[in-house]
Design an enzyme around this catalytic site. Structure first.
Site, PDB file in Angstrom:
ATOM      1  CD  GLU A 123     -13.819 -24.294  45.160  1.00 64.06           C
ATOM      2  OE1 GLU A 123     -13.579 -25.025  46.138  1.00 64.06           O
ATOM      3  OE2 GLU A 123     -14.102 -23.084  45.278  1.00 64.06           O
ATOM      4  CG  ASN A 168     -15.788 -35.808  44.576  1.00 65.72           C
ATOM      5  OD1 ASN A 168     -15.904 -34.982  43.668  1.00 65.72           O
ATOM      6  ND2 ASN A 168     -15.412 -35.477  45.792  1.00 65.72           N
ATOM      7  CB  CYS A 216     -13.041 -32.203  48.050  1.00 62.58           C
ATOM      8  SG  CYS A 216     -14.528 -31.235  48.329  1.00 62.58           S
TER       9      CYS A 216
HETATM   10  P1  NAD Z   1      -9.508 -35.064  38.394  1.00 67.08           P
HETATM   11  O1  NAD Z   1      -8.614 -33.910  38.574  1.00 67.08           O
HETATM   12  O2  NAD Z   1      -8.905 -36.370  37.981  1.00 67.08           O
HETATM   13  O3  NAD Z   1     -10.620 -34.755  37.288  1.00 67.08           O
HETATM   14  C1  NAD Z   1     -11.430 -33.589  37.322  1.00 67.08           C
HETATM   15  C2  NAD Z   1     -11.815 -33.193  35.919  1.00 67.08           C
HETATM   16  O4  NAD Z   1     -10.637 -32.907  35.177  1.00 67.08           O
HETATM   17  C3  NAD Z   1     -12.569 -34.280  35.134  1.00 67.08           C
HETATM   18  O5  NAD Z   1     -13.622 -33.670  34.416  1.00 67.08           O
HETATM   19  C4  NAD Z   1     -11.523 -34.827  34.189  1.00 67.08           C
HETATM   20  O6  NAD Z   1     -12.043 -35.258  32.950  1.00 67.08           O
HETATM   21  C5  NAD Z   1     -10.613 -33.632  33.960  1.00 67.08           C
HETATM   22  N1  NAD Z   1      -9.223 -34.041  33.705  1.00 67.08           N
HETATM   23  C6  NAD Z   1      -8.587 -35.161  34.146  1.00 67.08           C
HETATM   24  N2  NAD Z   1      -7.313 -35.174  33.691  1.00 67.08           N
HETATM   25  C7  NAD Z   1      -7.155 -34.062  32.942  1.00 67.08           C
HETATM   26  C8  NAD Z   1      -6.052 -33.526  32.202  1.00 67.08           C
HETATM   27  N3  NAD Z   1      -4.885 -34.155  32.136  1.00 67.08           N
HETATM   28  N4  NAD Z   1      -6.230 -32.353  31.562  1.00 67.08           N
HETATM   29  C9  NAD Z   1      -7.417 -31.709  31.623  1.00 67.08           C
HETATM   30  N5  NAD Z   1      -8.488 -32.172  32.305  1.00 67.08           N
HETATM   31  C10 NAD Z   1      -8.363 -33.342  32.952  1.00 67.08           C
HETATM   32  O7  NAD Z   1     -10.333 -35.199  39.742  1.00 67.08           O
HETATM   33  P2  NAD Z   1     -11.421 -36.285  40.138  1.00 67.08           P
HETATM   34  O8  NAD Z   1     -10.744 -37.606  40.316  1.00 67.08           O
HETATM   35  O9  NAD Z   1     -12.585 -36.213  39.224  1.00 67.08           O
HETATM   36  O10 NAD Z   1     -11.882 -35.717  41.561  1.00 67.08           O
HETATM   37  C11 NAD Z   1     -11.194 -35.986  42.735  1.00 67.08           C
HETATM   38  C12 NAD Z   1     -10.348 -34.818  43.182  1.00 67.08           C
HETATM   39  O11 NAD Z   1     -11.101 -33.625  43.166  1.00 67.08           O
HETATM   40  C13 NAD Z   1      -9.872 -34.970  44.613  1.00 67.08           C
HETATM   41  O12 NAD Z   1      -8.549 -34.518  44.705  1.00 67.08           O
HETATM   42  C14 NAD Z   1     -10.797 -34.058  45.396  1.00 67.08           C
HETATM   43  O13 NAD Z   1     -10.273 -33.601  46.615  1.00 67.08           O
HETATM   44  C15 NAD Z   1     -11.009 -32.956  44.427  1.00 67.08           C
HETATM   45  N6  NAD Z   1     -12.269 -32.276  44.680  1.00 67.08           N
HETATM   46  C16 NAD Z   1     -12.272 -31.000  45.129  1.00 67.08           C
HETATM   47  C17 NAD Z   1     -13.478 -30.374  45.421  1.00 67.08           C
HETATM   48  C18 NAD Z   1     -13.543 -28.968  45.936  1.00 67.08           C
HETATM   49  O14 NAD Z   1     -14.642 -28.421  45.958  1.00 67.08           O
HETATM   50  N7  NAD Z   1     -12.460 -28.361  46.346  1.00 67.08           N
HETATM   51  C19 NAD Z   1     -14.670 -31.056  45.231  1.00 67.08           C
HETATM   52  C20 NAD Z   1     -14.631 -32.349  44.755  1.00 67.08           C
HETATM   53  C21 NAD Z   1     -13.433 -32.958  44.479  1.00 67.08           C
END
Ligand code: NAD
Length: 459
Positions: free
Chosen positions: A210, A115, A244
């Protein structure tokens, strides 16, 4: 291309060689990272635009500029941050000089979300490198244009045994998580955060998570409604609502609800025009899976504004939902899109009832001129970080630690907090040899009363 185990082996050898402990080596890398990023400014902004139509303005303010300021800070402060910190000695261990050394963990794995695909990949990398670690970065597969630029920049700046970007999806992330790391830094969903935590548990690897959540925004009737609506709408719709710390839903004092809804509608029209689809400033939903998820979330709700959908272009217009049911999907899942539910309250107990039924959020926002009202809310509720009379902007101050609590995250970073996150605090006591009280040594007979007296005296 080397295999993942070979890359990690190479990074271990590099770390063990002590090369990354050299502060001037780290500073040189950070400076060269900065110049490479500056050189690629338009490519980065174009990539963000190709990935989900993020405007250059938003790409610059919410990603590029934040990365450059974090780099500037790290370069400026690194020598100071990395110096062993002298702390006061204890009389119990007199004579001694006591220190906290900032020691890098070693091999770190950084997994980034889509994002803010540039910011949330590079920001932790800056502090991991500043702290003297090696890095394997896995950027998101959903923003392939930005991930390609990230890989190119990292390749041009770092030798593979110091930092490398490995692109790929779930399979690659799974393979990476199966390796032994010295630190894992994950940004993404709570669901995947749990997968990361269980992989880390296997080797007892320390980590930062995070994550996301439902961040509330409470608005009372003391506010300037237009100002509150302007700031709220900006923070909700930045990045197409895919932030987020976006305000997930509003709890407004019931007597201002109608005026607030009118003011938010005006704001949306002023910012994006009558036909939001035509605005170059409004980003798209990242993919059709998420577009469909959002459509499902709003389909049975009371839509009082927006709700226009085009799945083929992943467009969802800014949408306002009036008084959703507390148990509905839209009030139990993180929304992560341009949809704003508006609930109401009359008493503070009603606010608590709503919030206590939800997990602890990453962010918390209150709009109010009533100090006792917002102070009480801040004291009463657990959340990662928050803002009074605005939204999102706490992210921009590196003097504030950024991170969640409970299901919204573990640990924090930004500025020096990021450097500390990637450093083990190594305690070292350097004892003097000119005094060696015999009291502690056996035989203990007859010594207990002296020991008790000494403790009483020393407090
Ligand atoms: P996501 O958890 O789907 O993916 C994040 C990362 O994890 C990606 O690189 C992805 O390839 C990897 N991933 C996905 N599935 C996996 C699995 N089964 N095993 C291991 N790795 C895996 O998240 P997203 O859709 O990319 O981002 C959105 C989410 O992130 C929202 O919930 C948002 O609130 C959160 N977010 C948090 C912050 C923060 O700073 N706290 C910042 C941005 C986004």
């Amino acid at each position: 291309m080397k295999s993942i185990p070979e890359i990690i082996e190479g990074q271990k050898a590099c770390f063990d060689s002590q090369k990354t402990k050299d502060i001037s080596f780290r500073i040189a890398l950070l400076k060269s990272l900065k110049s490479e990023i500056l050189k690629n400014e338009s490519e980065i902004l174009n990539a963000l635009n190709s990935d989900f139509k993020k405007s250059h303005f938003e790409g610059y303010i919410s990603e590029f500029a934040l990365v450059i300021s974090e780099l500037n800070l790290a370069v400026k402060r690194l020598k100071k941050w990395s110096k062993p910190e002298r702390v006061r000695s204890s009389v119990l261990t007199f004579p001694s000089k006591d220190y906290i050394y900032k020691s890098p963990y070693g091999r770190t794995l950084i997994i980034a979300p889509w994002n803010y695909p540039f910011l949330l990949a590079i920001d932790p990398l800056i502090m991991a490198i500043a702290a003297g670690n090696t890095v394997v970065l896995k950027p998101s597969e959903l923003t392939s244009n930005t991930s390609k630029i990230l890989t190119k920049i990292i390749k041009n700046v770092f030798p593979d045994d110091v930092a490398i970007s490995i692109e790929g999806g779930v399979d690659t992330a799974t393979e990476l998580l199966a390796q032994k790391w010295d630190y894992i830094f994950f940004t993404g969903s709570t669901k995947v955060g749990k997968i990361v935590a269980s992989a880390a548990a296997k080797h007892l690897t320390p980590m930062t998570l995070e994550l996301g959540g439902k961040s509330p925004c409470i608005i009372d009737d003391t506010v300037d409604i237009d100002l509150a609506a302007r700031r709220l709408t900006w923070g909700k719709l930045l990045n197409g609502g895919q932030t987020c710390i976006a305000p997930d839903f509003v709890i407004a004092k019931s007597n201002i609800k109608e005026d607030l809804i009118k003011a938010i509608k005006r704001q949306i029209n002023n910012r994006y025009g009558d036909d939001v689809k035509k605005s170059p400033d409004f980003p798209r939903i990242i993919n059709s899976k998420n577009s469909k998820r959002l459509v499902d979330l709003i389909k049975d709700e009371n839509i009082v504004f927006g709700g226009e959908v085009d799945i083929t272009t992943n467009f969802l217009s800014p949408t306002l939902i009036d008084s959703p049911k507390i148990k509905s999907a839209i009030m139990t899942e993180e929304i992560f899109g341009p949809v704003l539910p508006i609930l109401t309250y009359n008493t503070e107990d009603e606010i608590s009832k709503i919030l206590n039924g939800l997990e602890r959020p990453l962010a918390f926002y209150v709009f109010s001129k009533d100090k006792s009202f917002f102070e009480k809310l801040i004291e009463t509720h657990s959340f990662g970080g928050g803002v009074v009379n605005d939204v999102l902007v706490h992210f921009g101050n590196p003097k504030l630690p950024f991170g969640g609590i409970g299901l919204s995250g573990l640990g924090n970073y930004h500025g020096k907090f990021g450097f500390d996150t990637f450093s083990h605090q190594k305690s070292v006591m350097k004892r003097g040899t000119w005094l060696d009280l015999k009291l502690r040594y056996a035989p203990y007979q007859g010594k207990l009363k002296w020991l008790k007296r000494a403790f009483k005296y020393l407090g």
